[in-house]
Design an enzyme around this catalytic site. Structure first.
Site, short mmCIF file in Angstrom:
data_model
loop_
_atom_site.label_atom_id
_atom_site.label_comp_id
_atom_site.label_asym_id
_atom_site.label_seq_id
_atom_site.Cartn_x
_atom_site.Cartn_y
_atom_site.Cartn_z
N ASP A 130 0.86 -1.32 -0.18
CA ASP A 130 0.08 0.02 0.01
C ASP A 130 0.81 1.28 -0.10
OD1 ASP A 130 -2.90 1.14 0.47
OD2 ASP A 130 -1.43 2.33 1.72
N ASN A 155 -3.23 12.96 -4.36
CA ASN A 155 -4.51 13.35 -5.17
C ASN A 155 -4.91 14.69 -4.67
OD1 ASN A 155 -4.55 11.34 -6.88
ND2 ASN A 155 -5.60 10.12 -5.49
N HIS A 207 -5.60 14.52 -9.30
CA HIS A 207 -5.75 13.02 -9.62
C HIS A 207 -4.88 12.89 -10.76
CE1 HIS A 207 -8.89 11.78 -7.00
NE2 HIS A 207 -9.68 12.97 -7.08
N ASP A 236 -2.44 9.45 -10.87
CA ASP A 236 -2.62 8.34 -11.76
C ASP A 236 -1.26 8.20 -12.51
OD1 ASP A 236 -5.02 8.44 -11.33
OD2 ASP A 236 -5.81 9.40 -13.34
N ASP A 257 -4.56 2.41 -4.47
CA ASP A 257 -3.16 2.31 -4.43
C ASP A 257 -2.53 1.10 -3.77
OD1 ASP A 257 -3.98 2.92 -2.04
OD2 ASP A 257 -2.59 4.40 -1.38
#
Length: 231
Positions: A108, A116, A121, A125, A151
């Site tokens: 994680d 973000n 975002h 990404d 994630d």
């Protein structure tokens, strides 16, 4: 059938074999075989067989491409959760047959939400794509990597011993940390590393949940670290 199962070269060889059989069969049926018999047998059959082989090969390529697309996470290109679970099941079955353990890592990204929130975002990404590309390069060809959602990622690594599993877990976390450091963003990763014994008969879903719980142990211990559990 040869074109579908074995590819274009095998399909073409099957065509030639089929034509040869047709020629021999046609010639043996003639009371006075001649060169004309070979021509009569060859001309109508060879183009038809070749066209069929090409059609089947192209259809198989399209089929394989669709299967590949269906098994991949659209953003990162690694396996999606369903495909990863299926591949893990096969890999674990092979490991059990060899009486060898396997390393299941659940990963994680620490601080991803802040990326973000602060950078948008699109930046998040891009981070996921860069992380996935680096993780694939860091793993061996025999390993499997999947995106489990958001994630969160998981990897399954075949190993020969628990000692090797511990070493690979530490090495993988180091490499993933280097990848994240190269982005210039304040993101690290926490990893749950579950060493799966060959006698462990748990399902893939159960093992993934176990590795996920280990990952949360690493987070609670301060993040950017590994929690390892062996049999």
């Amino acid at each position: 059938m040869a074109s579908w199962c074995l590819g274009e070269r095998a399909g073409m060889l099957a065509v030639l074999a089929a034509v040869a059989v047709a020629i021999v069969k046609y010639t043996l049926l003639q009371h006075e075989p001649s060169h004309l018999s070979w021509v009569v047998a060859l001309v109508p059959r060879l183009p038809v067989y070749l066209i069929l082989a090409v059609i089947i090969v192209n259809f198989r390529r399209a089929h394989d491409q669709l299967e590949l697309i269906a098994s991949r996470d659209r953003m990162t290109g690694v396996l999606n959760g369903v495909a990863f679970s299926a591949q893990c099941a096969a890999m674990l079955e092979a490991a059990r047959a060899r009486r060898k353990p396997a390393l299941l890592a659940f990963i994680d990204l620490d601080g991803f939400k802040a990326v973000n929130d602060l950078n948008g975002h699109a930046a998040g990404d891009d981070l996921l794509r860069r992380f996935s590309e680096g993780a694939l390069a860091a793993l061996r060809k025999s390993d499997s990597l999947g995106r489990m959602g958001g994630d969160e990622f998981a990897a399954l690594l075949p190993v020969d011993s628990q000692a090797q599993a511990r070493h690979l877990a530490s090495e993988l976390h180091k490499r993933l940390t280097d990848i994240l450091n190269s982005t210039g963003l304040p993101v690290t990763c926490s990893m749950g590393a579950l060493i799966v014994a060959p006698e462990n008969s748990a399902t893939v879903d159960e093992l993934v949940r176990h590795a996920d719980r280990l990952m949360y142990c690493a987070k609670r211990a301060g993040k950017n670290r590994i929690a390892v559990q062996s049999p």
